[in-house]
Motif scaffolding. Structure first.
Motif, PDB file in Angstrom:
ATOM      1  N   ALA A  98       0.914  -1.326   0.107  1.00  0.00           N
ATOM      2  CA  ALA A  98      -0.012  -0.097  -0.057  1.00  0.00           C
ATOM      3  C   ALA A  98       0.879   1.289   0.112  1.00  0.00           C
ATOM      4  N   LYS A  99       0.581   2.160  -0.818  1.00  0.00           N
ATOM      5  CA  LYS A  99       1.447   3.362  -1.221  1.00  0.00           C
ATOM      6  C   LYS A  99       0.558   4.504  -1.243  1.00  0.00           C
ATOM      7  N   ASN A 100       1.084   5.654  -0.974  1.00  0.00           N
ATOM      8  CA  ASN A 100       0.389   7.051  -1.068  1.00  0.00           C
ATOM      9  C   ASN A 100       0.397   7.333  -2.593  1.00  0.00           C
ATOM     10  N   PRO A 101      -0.208   8.650  -2.635  1.00  0.00           N
ATOM     11  CA  PRO A 101      -0.158   9.009  -3.973  1.00  0.00           C
ATOM     12  C   PRO A 101       1.414   9.481  -4.807  1.00  0.00           C
ATOM     13  N   GLN A 102       2.256   9.591  -3.915  1.00  0.00           N
ATOM     14  CA  GLN A 102       3.624  10.020  -4.198  1.00  0.00           C
ATOM     15  C   GLN A 102       4.543   8.632  -4.560  1.00  0.00           C
ATOM     16  N   GLY A 103       3.760   7.527  -4.087  1.00  0.00           N
ATOM     17  CA  GLY A 103       4.443   6.159  -4.526  1.00  0.00           C
ATOM     18  C   GLY A 103       5.448   5.892  -3.244  1.00  0.00           C
ATOM     19  N   GLU A 104       5.174   6.261  -1.947  1.00  0.00           N
ATOM     20  CA  GLU A 104       5.741   5.908  -0.917  1.00  0.00           C
ATOM     21  C   GLU A 104       4.945   4.945   0.008  1.00  0.00           C
ATOM     22  N   LEU A 105       5.386   3.838   0.447  1.00  0.00           N
ATOM     23  CA  LEU A 105       4.842   2.903   1.471  1.00  0.00           C
ATOM     24  C   LEU A 105       4.064   3.676   2.507  1.00  0.00           C
ATOM     25  N   LEU A 106       2.801   3.254   2.893  1.00  0.00           N
ATOM     26  CA  LEU A 106       2.030   4.055   3.834  1.00  0.00           C
ATOM     27  C   LEU A 106       2.813   3.850   5.307  1.00  0.00           C
ATOM     28  N   LEU A 107       3.373   2.747   5.301  1.00  0.00           N
ATOM     29  CA  LEU A 107       3.958   2.323   6.778  1.00  0.00           C
ATOM     30  C   LEU A 107       5.163   1.416   6.322  1.00  0.00           C
ATOM     31  N   LEU A 108       6.469   1.591   6.656  1.00  0.00           N
ATOM     32  CA  LEU A 108       7.693   1.001   6.550  1.00  0.00           C
ATOM     33  C   LEU A 108       7.692  -0.121   7.461  1.00  0.00           C
ATOM     34  N   THR A 109       7.881  -1.415   7.264  1.00  0.00           N
ATOM     35  CA  THR A 109       8.219  -2.521   7.803  1.00  0.00           C
ATOM     36  C   THR A 109       9.193  -3.389   7.715  1.00  0.00           C
ATOM     37  N   ASN A 110       9.545  -4.475   6.700  1.00  0.00           N
ATOM     38  CA  ASN A 110      10.871  -4.771   6.436  1.00  0.00           C
ATOM     39  C   ASN A 110      11.775  -3.899   5.701  1.00  0.00           C
ATOM     40  N   SER A 111      12.872  -4.209   5.538  1.00  0.00           N
ATOM     41  CA  SER A 111      13.932  -3.642   4.987  1.00  0.00           C
ATOM     42  C   SER A 111      13.530  -3.096   3.521  1.00  0.00           C
ATOM     43  N   GLN A 112      14.001  -2.040   3.082  1.00  0.00           N
ATOM     44  CA  GLN A 112      13.857  -1.490   1.688  1.00  0.00           C
ATOM     45  C   GLN A 112      14.982  -1.614   0.990  1.00  0.00           C
ATOM     46  N   PRO A 113      15.162  -1.750  -0.378  1.00  0.00           N
ATOM     47  CA  PRO A 113      16.273  -1.567  -1.192  1.00  0.00           C
ATOM     48  C   PRO A 113      17.320  -0.677  -0.669  1.00  0.00           C
ATOM     49  N   GLY A 114      18.460  -1.306  -0.381  1.00  0.00           N
ATOM     50  CA  GLY A 114      19.620  -0.409   0.010  1.00  0.00           C
ATOM     51  C   GLY A 114      19.821  -0.538   1.287  1.00  0.00           C
ATOM     52  N   GLU A 115      18.881  -1.065   2.108  1.00  0.00           N
ATOM     53  CA  GLU A 115      18.932  -1.308   3.679  1.00  0.00           C
ATOM     54  C   GLU A 115      19.436  -2.650   3.907  1.00  0.00           C
ATOM     55  N   VAL A 116      20.125  -2.747   5.284  1.00  0.00           N
ATOM     56  CA  VAL A 116      20.614  -4.050   5.776  1.00  0.00           C
ATOM     57  C   VAL A 116      19.261  -4.845   5.896  1.00  0.00           C
ATOM     58  N   GLN A 117      19.123  -6.276   5.466  1.00  0.00           N
ATOM     59  CA  GLN A 117      18.248  -6.737   5.516  1.00  0.00           C
ATOM     60  C   GLN A 117      17.425  -7.029   6.753  1.00  0.00           C
ATOM     61  N   ASN A 118      16.236  -7.020   7.030  1.00  0.00           N
ATOM     62  CA  ASN A 118      15.284  -7.183   8.190  1.00  0.00           C
ATOM     63  C   ASN A 118      14.151  -7.543   7.893  1.00  0.00           C
ATOM     64  N   LEU A 119      14.001  -8.722   8.388  1.00  0.00           N
ATOM     65  CA  LEU A 119      12.501  -9.638   8.098  1.00  0.00           C
ATOM     66  C   LEU A 119      12.015  -9.755   9.439  1.00  0.00           C
ATOM     67  N   SER A 120      12.187  -8.871  10.552  1.00  0.00           N
ATOM     68  CA  SER A 120      11.660  -9.144  11.635  1.00  0.00           C
ATOM     69  C   SER A 120      10.154  -8.917  11.948  1.00  0.00           C
ATOM     70  N   PHE A 121       9.685  -8.047  11.061  1.00  0.00           N
ATOM     71  CA  PHE A 121       8.424  -7.774  10.973  1.00  0.00           C
ATOM     72  C   PHE A 121       7.537  -8.759  10.546  1.00  0.00           C
TER      73      PHE A 121
END
Length: 247
Positions: free
Chosen positions: A182-205
């Motif tokens: 789910a993203k807003n009109p600007q193409g951004e995720l409404l809520l950040l959970t797991n790691s995004q591209p370029g971030e250290v991998q995090n699947l804890s959520f």
């Protein structure tokens, strides 16, 4: 005391024990995760619990603990959300939501009194300007509460509908998928959970959400097997599935 009088006294004590709500407190574990601790494990009312009642007690309490942890993790990942609710710091909000449920009854003014899937939909609505973390967590918790028959502790005469638990588990899966897309009109995720591209991998959520699904599914299938009740397993795609209803 006569035998009849003695029997009546024992029955009265047992009924009183059934009627009283067990207290649940929290302690900090070595990893910093609040762990629910039941204050009455040896109380007399345990005599009127079956093994399945105790399993349901544990499943519900562990899911509460997981959701509380998820709430704090979501606030840390999305620091601007807590300010929208006007309920204080992330820790204060979590305490209010989970430890004062008897006061608010999952009817939070900050969410317009929305509960279960209605609250989850708020969190996933691009037009919603309120606290999405609060909406998501209250939505899932109130949905699980409803799926458990509106109870958090269980006794001999209580009955939980396995289909409701199964549907609640599917709704959590649907919410997980929508949350990651789910993203807003600007193409951004409404809520950040797991790691995004370029971030250290995090699947804890994802792991914590999966625990909710696994525990709820286990209880649903165990109850269905015990009561010989059929659970309808829908095969619709999770990417297009609507939230499932309760009976």
């Amino acid at each position: 005391m006569s035998r009849v009088g003695c029997s009546s006294l024992i029955l009265l004590v047992l009924l009183t024990a059934c009627a009283s709500s067990p207290r649940t407190g929290y302690i900090d574990s070595p990893n910093g995760r609040p762990v629910p601790v039941r204050q009455d494990r040896n109380a007399l009312h345990q005599l009127v619990k079956t093994d399945l009642d105790r399993l349901a007690d544990i499943e519900y309490a562990e899911n509460v603990s997981t959701l509380r942890l998820l709430m704090l993790k979501l606030y840390k990942r999305n620091p601007g959300e807590a300010q929208k609710s006007g309920l204080g710091s992330p820790e204060q909000i979590a305490t209010y939501v989970f430890e004062q449920a008897d006061l608010h009854g999952w009817q939070l003014e900050a969410l317009g009194h929305a509960q279960d899937t209605a609250a989850i939909k708020l969190a996933l609505n691009p037009q919603y300007s309120g606290d999405r973390v609060l909406a998501l967590v209250v939505g899932i918790q109130s949905m699980l509460f409803r799926a458990h028959g509106g109870q958090s502790t269980f006794f001999l005469l209580d009955s939980i509908e396995p289909q409701n638990l199964y549907n609640a588990a599917r709704n959590i899966e649907i919410a997980m998928w929508k949350l990651s897309n789910a993203k807003n009109p600007q193409g951004e995720l409404l809520l950040l959970t797991n790691s995004q591209p370029g971030e250290v991998q995090n699947l804890s959520f994802e792991r914590e959400f999966s625990k909710l699904v696994a525990r709820t599914d286990l209880l649903a299938l165990t109850l269905a097997e015990k009561s010989q009740r059929f659970v309808s397993r829908l095969t619709q795609s999770i990417t297009t599935a609507p939230f499932l209803p309760f009976r």
